[in-house]
Design a protein around this motif. Structure first.
Motif, PDB file in Angstrom:
ATOM      1  N   ASP A  41      18.501  12.380 -15.825  1.00  0.00           N
ATOM      2  CA  ASP A  41      19.720  12.115 -15.066  1.00  0.00           C
ATOM      3  C   ASP A  41      19.632  12.864 -13.738  1.00  0.00           C
ATOM      4  O   ASP A  41      19.178  14.003 -13.687  1.00  0.00           O
ATOM      5  CB  ASP A  41      20.915  12.625 -15.884  1.00  0.00           C
ATOM      6  CG  ASP A  41      22.241  12.400 -15.193  1.00  0.00           C
ATOM      7  OD1 ASP A  41      22.518  11.253 -14.795  1.00  0.00           O
ATOM      8  OD2 ASP A  41      23.003  13.373 -15.054  1.00  0.00           O
ATOM      9  N   GLY A  42      20.008  12.225 -12.665  1.00  0.00           N
ATOM     10  CA  GLY A  42      19.966  12.841 -11.348  1.00  0.00           C
ATOM     11  C   GLY A  42      18.668  12.617 -10.590  1.00  0.00           C
ATOM     12  O   GLY A  42      18.589  12.897  -9.394  1.00  0.00           O
ATOM     13  N   HIS A  43      17.633  12.117 -11.272  1.00  0.00           N
ATOM     14  CA  HIS A  43      16.371  11.822 -10.570  1.00  0.00           C
ATOM     15  C   HIS A  43      16.659  10.751  -9.527  1.00  0.00           C
ATOM     16  O   HIS A  43      17.399   9.811  -9.772  1.00  0.00           O
ATOM     17  CB  HIS A  43      15.311  11.346 -11.564  1.00  0.00           C
ATOM     18  CG  HIS A  43      13.969  11.167 -10.948  1.00  0.00           C
ATOM     19  ND1 HIS A  43      13.097  12.219 -10.774  1.00  0.00           N
ATOM     20  CD2 HIS A  43      13.364  10.075 -10.439  1.00  0.00           C
ATOM     21  CE1 HIS A  43      12.006  11.765 -10.184  1.00  0.00           C
ATOM     22  NE2 HIS A  43      12.138  10.468  -9.977  1.00  0.00           N
ATOM     23  N   HIS A  44      16.084  10.908  -8.359  1.00  0.00           N
ATOM     24  CA  HIS A  44      16.367   9.952  -7.293  1.00  0.00           C
ATOM     25  C   HIS A  44      15.142   9.719  -6.424  1.00  0.00           C
ATOM     26  O   HIS A  44      14.206  10.513  -6.423  1.00  0.00           O
ATOM     27  CB  HIS A  44      17.542  10.434  -6.438  1.00  0.00           C
ATOM     28  CG  HIS A  44      17.306  11.770  -5.803  1.00  0.00           C
ATOM     29  ND1 HIS A  44      17.484  12.942  -6.494  1.00  0.00           N
ATOM     30  CD2 HIS A  44      16.900  12.108  -4.564  1.00  0.00           C
ATOM     31  CE1 HIS A  44      17.209  13.954  -5.709  1.00  0.00           C
ATOM     32  NE2 HIS A  44      16.835  13.482  -4.517  1.00  0.00           N
ATOM     33  N   LEU A  45      15.182   8.614  -5.719  1.00  0.00           N
ATOM     34  CA  LEU A  45      14.123   8.234  -4.786  1.00  0.00           C
ATOM     35  C   LEU A  45      14.758   7.962  -3.430  1.00  0.00           C
ATOM     36  O   LEU A  45      15.783   7.282  -3.345  1.00  0.00           O
ATOM     37  CB  LEU A  45      13.413   6.966  -5.274  1.00  0.00           C
ATOM     38  CG  LEU A  45      12.783   7.020  -6.660  1.00  0.00           C
ATOM     39  CD1 LEU A  45      12.342   5.621  -7.084  1.00  0.00           C
ATOM     40  CD2 LEU A  45      11.606   7.974  -6.677  1.00  0.00           C
ATOM     41  N   HIS A  46      14.141   8.483  -2.376  1.00  0.00           N
ATOM     42  CA  HIS A  46      14.608   8.241  -1.012  1.00  0.00           C
ATOM     43  C   HIS A  46      13.721   7.183  -0.371  1.00  0.00           C
ATOM     44  O   HIS A  46      12.494   7.289  -0.413  1.00  0.00           O
ATOM     45  CB  HIS A  46      14.518   9.517  -0.166  1.00  0.00           C
ATOM     46  CG  HIS A  46      15.488  10.560  -0.553  1.00  0.00           C
ATOM     47  ND1 HIS A  46      16.701  10.705   0.070  1.00  0.00           N
ATOM     48  CD2 HIS A  46      15.441  11.524  -1.503  1.00  0.00           C
ATOM     49  CE1 HIS A  46      17.358  11.713  -0.476  1.00  0.00           C
ATOM     50  NE2 HIS A  46      16.602  12.220  -1.442  1.00  0.00           N
ATOM     51  N   LEU A  47      14.338   6.185   0.228  1.00  0.00           N
ATOM     52  CA  LEU A  47      13.622   5.214   1.039  1.00  0.00           C
ATOM     53  C   LEU A  47      14.102   5.431   2.466  1.00  0.00           C
ATOM     54  O   LEU A  47      15.313   5.451   2.727  1.00  0.00           O
ATOM     55  CB  LEU A  47      13.922   3.777   0.584  1.00  0.00           C
ATOM     56  CG  LEU A  47      13.213   3.331  -0.695  1.00  0.00           C
ATOM     57  CD1 LEU A  47      13.833   3.968  -1.906  1.00  0.00           C
ATOM     58  CD2 LEU A  47      13.244   1.837  -0.817  1.00  0.00           C
ATOM     59  N   ASP A  48      13.174   5.633   3.369  1.00  0.00           N
ATOM     60  CA  ASP A  48      13.512   5.992   4.742  1.00  0.00           C
ATOM     61  C   ASP A  48      13.015   4.951   5.727  1.00  0.00           C
ATOM     62  O   ASP A  48      11.963   4.338   5.524  1.00  0.00           O
ATOM     63  CB  ASP A  48      12.901   7.343   5.105  1.00  0.00           C
ATOM     64  CG  ASP A  48      13.403   8.466   4.222  1.00  0.00           C
ATOM     65  OD1 ASP A  48      14.632   8.585   4.077  1.00  0.00           O
ATOM     66  OD2 ASP A  48      12.571   9.209   3.676  1.00  0.00           O
ATOM     67  N   ALA A  49      13.765   4.816   6.832  1.00  0.00           N
ATOM     68  CA  ALA A  49      13.374   3.911   7.912  1.00  0.00           C
ATOM     69  C   ALA A  49      12.018   4.339   8.458  1.00  0.00           C
ATOM     70  O   ALA A  49      11.705   5.510   8.532  1.00  0.00           O
ATOM     71  CB  ALA A  49      14.429   3.916   9.017  1.00  0.00           C
ATOM     72  N   SER A  50      11.226   3.380   8.813  1.00  0.00           N
ATOM     73  CA  SER A  50       9.876   3.491   9.364  1.00  0.00           C
ATOM     74  C   SER A  50       8.855   4.109   8.411  1.00  0.00           C
ATOM     75  O   SER A  50       7.729   4.302   8.782  1.00  0.00           O
ATOM     76  CB  SER A  50       9.831   4.167  10.731  1.00  0.00           C
ATOM     77  OG  SER A  50      10.647   5.242  10.902  1.00  0.00           O
ATOM     78  N   VAL A  51       9.250   4.400   7.155  1.00  0.00           N
ATOM     79  CA  VAL A  51       8.273   4.788   6.142  1.00  0.00           C
ATOM     80  C   VAL A  51       8.267   3.694   5.082  1.00  0.00           C
ATOM     81  O   VAL A  51       7.302   2.967   4.939  1.00  0.00           O
ATOM     82  CB  VAL A  51       8.609   6.165   5.516  1.00  0.00           C
ATOM     83  CG1 VAL A  51       7.643   6.497   4.395  1.00  0.00           C
ATOM     84  CG2 VAL A  51       8.600   7.247   6.574  1.00  0.00           C
ATOM     85  N   ASP A  52       9.378   3.570   4.349  1.00  0.00           N
ATOM     86  CA  ASP A  52       9.502   2.544   3.313  1.00  0.00           C
ATOM     87  C   ASP A  52      10.263   1.321   3.814  1.00  0.00           C
ATOM     88  O   ASP A  52      10.110   0.233   3.277  1.00  0.00           O
ATOM     89  CB  ASP A  52      10.279   3.101   2.107  1.00  0.00           C
ATOM     90  CG  ASP A  52       9.658   4.363   1.553  1.00  0.00           C
ATOM     91  OD1 ASP A  52       8.558   4.270   1.003  1.00  0.00           O
ATOM     92  OD2 ASP A  52      10.274   5.432   1.688  1.00  0.00           O
ATOM     93  N   LEU A  53      11.125   1.539   4.807  1.00  0.00           N
ATOM     94  CA  LEU A  53      12.028   0.489   5.284  1.00  0.00           C
ATOM     95  C   LEU A  53      11.688   0.103   6.711  1.00  0.00           C
ATOM     96  O   LEU A  53      11.054   0.861   7.446  1.00  0.00           O
ATOM     97  CB  LEU A  53      13.481   0.991   5.221  1.00  0.00           C
ATOM     98  CG  LEU A  53      13.959   1.525   3.871  1.00  0.00           C
ATOM     99  CD1 LEU A  53      15.349   2.123   4.008  1.00  0.00           C
ATOM    100  CD2 LEU A  53      13.937   0.436   2.816  1.00  0.00           C
TER     101      LEU A  53
END
Length: 68
Positions: A41-53
């Motif tokens: 619970d609480g595990h998260h993934l960040h998607l960032d502009a110009s890297v993943d997005l």
């Protein structure tokens, strides 16, 4: 196979995720990863502009919350 393209746009009270077929598969894989056994619970993934997005996208955080 095409390059995954994902764009996140946000405005008052609404988020829109646009993606090509490969981008949708990438998002699905990340969501399945979060739903998998052994993920806390609480595990998260960040998607960032110009890297993943795509450039100009709003950032996106995918988070597991087992209290919901």
């Amino acid at each position: 196979m095409n390059e995954p393209l994902i764009k996140v746009q946000s405005s008052a009270g609404e988020a829109r995720i646009k993606a090509n077929a490969e981008g949708l598969r990438v998002l699905a894989e990340r969501l399945l990863e979060l739903a998998g056994p052994g993920i806390r619970d609480g595990h998260h993934l960040h998607l960032d502009a110009s890297v993943d997005l795509e450039d100009g996208s709003s950032g996106l955080v995918l988070e597991r919350d087992d209290s919901l």
